[in-house]
Design a protein around this motif. Structure first.
Motif, PDB file in Angstrom:
ATOM      1  N   ALA A  35       0.838  -1.208   0.000  1.00 33.64           N
ATOM      2  CA  ALA A  35       0.000   0.000   0.000  1.00 33.64           C
ATOM      3  C   ALA A  35       0.872   1.257   0.000  1.00 33.64           C
ATOM      4  O   ALA A  35       0.558   2.233  -0.693  1.00 33.64           O
ATOM      5  CB  ALA A  35      -0.934  -0.020   1.206  1.00 33.64           C
ATOM      6  N   HIS A  36       1.961   1.220   0.747  1.00 30.26           N
ATOM      7  CA  HIS A  36       2.852   2.382   0.839  1.00 30.26           C
ATOM      8  C   HIS A  36       3.400   2.780  -0.530  1.00 30.26           C
ATOM      9  O   HIS A  36       3.500   3.968  -0.842  1.00 30.26           O
ATOM     10  CB  HIS A  36       4.009   2.084   1.800  1.00 30.26           C
ATOM     11  CG  HIS A  36       5.085   3.125   1.782  1.00 30.26           C
ATOM     12  ND1 HIS A  36       4.917   4.387   2.320  1.00 30.26           N
ATOM     13  CD2 HIS A  36       6.337   3.102   1.260  1.00 30.26           C
ATOM     14  CE1 HIS A  36       6.013   5.084   2.139  1.00 30.26           C
ATOM     15  NE2 HIS A  36       6.897   4.330   1.494  1.00 30.26           N
ATOM     16  N   VAL A  37       3.761   1.804  -1.338  1.00 27.64           N
ATOM     17  CA  VAL A  37       4.344   2.121  -2.649  1.00 27.64           C
ATOM     18  C   VAL A  37       3.295   2.156  -3.762  1.00 27.64           C
ATOM     19  O   VAL A  37       3.624   2.330  -4.929  1.00 27.64           O
ATOM     20  CB  VAL A  37       5.501   1.150  -3.011  1.00 27.64           C
ATOM     21  CG1 VAL A  37       6.655   1.310  -2.052  1.00 27.64           C
ATOM     22  CG2 VAL A  37       5.036  -0.288  -3.083  1.00 27.64           C
ATOM     23  N   GLY A  38       2.025   1.967  -3.398  1.00 24.47           N
ATOM     24  CA  GLY A  38       0.954   2.067  -4.378  1.00 24.47           C
ATOM     25  C   GLY A  38       0.728   0.816  -5.208  1.00 24.47           C
ATOM     26  O   GLY A  38       0.152   0.888  -6.294  1.00 24.47           O
ATOM     27  N   HIS A  86      11.317   3.216  -4.194  1.00 27.97           N
ATOM     28  CA  HIS A  86      11.499   3.887  -2.901  1.00 27.97           C
ATOM     29  C   HIS A  86      11.888   5.359  -3.084  1.00 27.97           C
ATOM     30  O   HIS A  86      11.380   6.230  -2.367  1.00 27.97           O
ATOM     31  CB  HIS A  86      12.557   3.170  -2.057  1.00 27.97           C
ATOM     32  CG  HIS A  86      12.063   1.912  -1.430  1.00 27.97           C
ATOM     33  ND1 HIS A  86      11.068   1.897  -0.486  1.00 27.97           N
ATOM     34  CD2 HIS A  86      12.423   0.613  -1.608  1.00 27.97           C
ATOM     35  CE1 HIS A  86      10.835   0.653  -0.102  1.00 27.97           C
ATOM     36  NE2 HIS A  86      11.642  -0.140  -0.779  1.00 27.97           N
ATOM     37  N   VAL A  87      12.763   5.626  -4.027  1.00 31.99           N
ATOM     38  CA  VAL A  87      13.180   7.012  -4.272  1.00 31.99           C
ATOM     39  C   VAL A  87      11.989   7.826  -4.779  1.00 31.99           C
ATOM     40  O   VAL A  87      11.751   8.945  -4.317  1.00 31.99           O
ATOM     41  CB  VAL A  87      14.368   7.065  -5.265  1.00 31.99           C
ATOM     42  CG1 VAL A  87      14.636   8.490  -5.721  1.00 31.99           C
ATOM     43  CG2 VAL A  87      15.606   6.463  -4.620  1.00 31.99           C
ATOM     44  N   ARG A  88      11.216   7.267  -5.697  1.00 34.63           N
ATOM     45  CA  ARG A  88      10.042   7.973  -6.226  1.00 34.63           C
ATOM     46  C   ARG A  88       9.005   8.260  -5.140  1.00 34.63           C
ATOM     47  O   ARG A  88       8.291   9.253  -5.211  1.00 34.63           O
ATOM     48  CB  ARG A  88       9.395   7.170  -7.347  1.00 34.63           C
ATOM     49  CG  ARG A  88      10.145   7.242  -8.639  1.00 34.63           C
ATOM     50  CD  ARG A  88       9.389   6.569  -9.749  1.00 34.63           C
ATOM     51  NE  ARG A  88      10.127   6.676 -10.995  1.00 34.63           N
ATOM     52  CZ  ARG A  88       9.835   5.991 -12.066  1.00 34.63           C
ATOM     53  NH1 ARG A  88       8.815   5.153 -12.071  1.00 34.63           N
ATOM     54  NH2 ARG A  88      10.554   6.143 -13.158  1.00 34.63           N
ATOM     55  N   MET A  89       8.922   7.361  -4.161  1.00 35.92           N
ATOM     56  CA  MET A  89       7.962   7.543  -3.070  1.00 35.92           C
ATOM     57  C   MET A  89       8.475   8.547  -2.040  1.00 35.92           C
ATOM     58  O   MET A  89       7.758   8.894  -1.119  1.00 35.92           O
ATOM     59  CB  MET A  89       7.661   6.212  -2.387  1.00 35.92           C
ATOM     60  CG  MET A  89       6.961   5.197  -3.268  1.00 35.92           C
ATOM     61  SD  MET A  89       5.453   5.813  -4.038  1.00 35.92           S
ATOM     62  CE  MET A  89       4.459   6.227  -2.631  1.00 35.92           C
ATOM     63  N   GLY A  90       9.703   8.991  -2.194  1.00 25.78           N
ATOM     64  CA  GLY A  90      10.276   9.951  -1.260  1.00 25.78           C
ATOM     65  C   GLY A  90      10.773   9.305   0.023  1.00 25.78           C
ATOM     66  O   GLY A  90      10.984   9.988   1.026  1.00 25.78           O
ATOM     67  N   ASP A  91      10.957   7.989  -0.002  1.00 25.91           N
ATOM     68  CA  ASP A  91      11.460   7.286   1.176  1.00 25.91           C
ATOM     69  C   ASP A  91      12.887   7.718   1.464  1.00 25.91           C
ATOM     70  O   ASP A  91      13.653   8.055   0.557  1.00 25.91           O
ATOM     71  CB  ASP A  91      11.436   5.764   0.956  1.00 25.91           C
ATOM     72  CG  ASP A  91      10.029   5.208   0.932  1.00 25.91           C
ATOM     73  OD1 ASP A  91       9.099   5.891   1.423  1.00 25.91           O
ATOM     74  OD2 ASP A  91       9.842   4.083   0.431  1.00 25.91           O
ATOM     75  N   GLY A  92      13.242   7.648   2.724  1.00 30.04           N
ATOM     76  CA  GLY A  92      14.606   7.948   3.125  1.00 30.04           C
ATOM     77  C   GLY A  92      15.515   6.759   2.898  1.00 30.04           C
ATOM     78  O   GLY A  92      15.069   5.661   2.535  1.00 30.04           O
ATOM     79  N   VAL A  93      16.773   6.979   3.141  1.00 29.81           N
ATOM     80  CA  VAL A  93      17.780   5.930   2.960  1.00 29.81           C
ATOM     81  C   VAL A  93      17.442   4.702   3.809  1.00 29.81           C
ATOM     82  O   VAL A  93      17.670   3.568   3.384  1.00 29.81           O
ATOM     83  CB  VAL A  93      19.183   6.477   3.301  1.00 29.81           C
ATOM     84  CG1 VAL A  93      20.226   5.378   3.259  1.00 29.81           C
ATOM     85  CG2 VAL A  93      19.551   7.601   2.350  1.00 29.81           C
ATOM     86  N   ARG A  94      16.876   4.921   4.972  1.00 35.60           N
ATOM     87  CA  ARG A  94      16.535   3.802   5.864  1.00 35.60           C
ATOM     88  C   ARG A  94      15.613   2.787   5.177  1.00 35.60           C
ATOM     89  O   ARG A  94      15.762   1.585   5.360  1.00 35.60           O
ATOM     90  CB  ARG A  94      15.869   4.336   7.118  1.00 35.60           C
ATOM     91  CG  ARG A  94      15.493   3.273   8.104  1.00 35.60           C
ATOM     92  CD  ARG A  94      14.955   3.893   9.399  1.00 35.60           C
ATOM     93  NE  ARG A  94      14.528   2.849  10.289  1.00 35.60           N
ATOM     94  CZ  ARG A  94      13.282   2.701  10.700  1.00 35.60           C
ATOM     95  NH1 ARG A  94      12.341   3.543  10.314  1.00 35.60           N
ATOM     96  NH2 ARG A  94      12.963   1.717  11.504  1.00 35.60           N
TER      97      ARG A  94
END
Length: 118
Positions: A35-38, A86-94
Motif C-alpha cells: 500500500a505504501h508504494v501504491g 522507494h526514491v520515487r515515493m520519497g522514502d529515506g535511505v533507511r
C-alpha cells in the motif's frame, strides 16, 4: 565453484525465499509495504513469486553456473526497481538500504559465479 559463491548463494536464497513467501502470503507487514508504494496485493504477490524463483535459481546455480548468473541478474534488476520505487515515493535511505545492500551482495554473487566459470 568457490566457497564464497556457495555461501552467497545460500544466504541470498534464504533471504529472497523468506521475503518472497511473506509477499505471496500477504502477511500484514507486506500488505502495508504494498500500500505504501501504491501496489496492489496481487502485484506484490507477483514480486514475491519472482523472489522465490530467484532464490530457487540461486540454489540451482550451485550446480549450473549459467542458471545462477541468470537468477542473480534477474534479482539485481528487481532490486534496482525496488530502489527506484522507494526514491520515487520519497522514502529515506533507511527504507531502501536493505534493497541496496542485498543488490550489492547479489552483484558480488554474480561476479563470483563468473570467476568460477573460468
Amino acid at each position: 565453484m568457490s566457497v564464497a559463491s556457495v555461501v552467497l548463494a545460500l544466504v541470498l536464497a534464504v533471504f529472497f525465499a523468506a521475503l518472497g513467501v511473506a509477499k505471496v502470503l500477504a502477511v500484514p507487514f507486506m500488505r502495508e509495504r504494498a500500500a505504501h508504494v501504491g501496489y496492489t496485493v496481487t502485484a506484490y504477490r507477483a514480486i514475491g513469486s519472482a523472489e522465490i524463483a530467484g532464490a530457487l535459481g540461486l540454489l540451482l546455480g550451485i550446480g549450473c553456473w549459467p542458471l545462477g548468473v541468470a537468477a542473480g541478474i534477474g534479482l539485481v534488476l528487481l532490486l534496482a526497481g525496488a530502489v527506484v520505487v522507494h526514491v520515487r515515493m520519497g522514502d529515506g535511505v533507511r527504507e531502501f538500504t536493505p534493497a541496496i545492500v542485498s543488490c550489492v551482495l547479489t552483484v558480488a554473487y554474480v561476479v563470483t559465479q563468473f570467476g568460477a566459470a573460468r
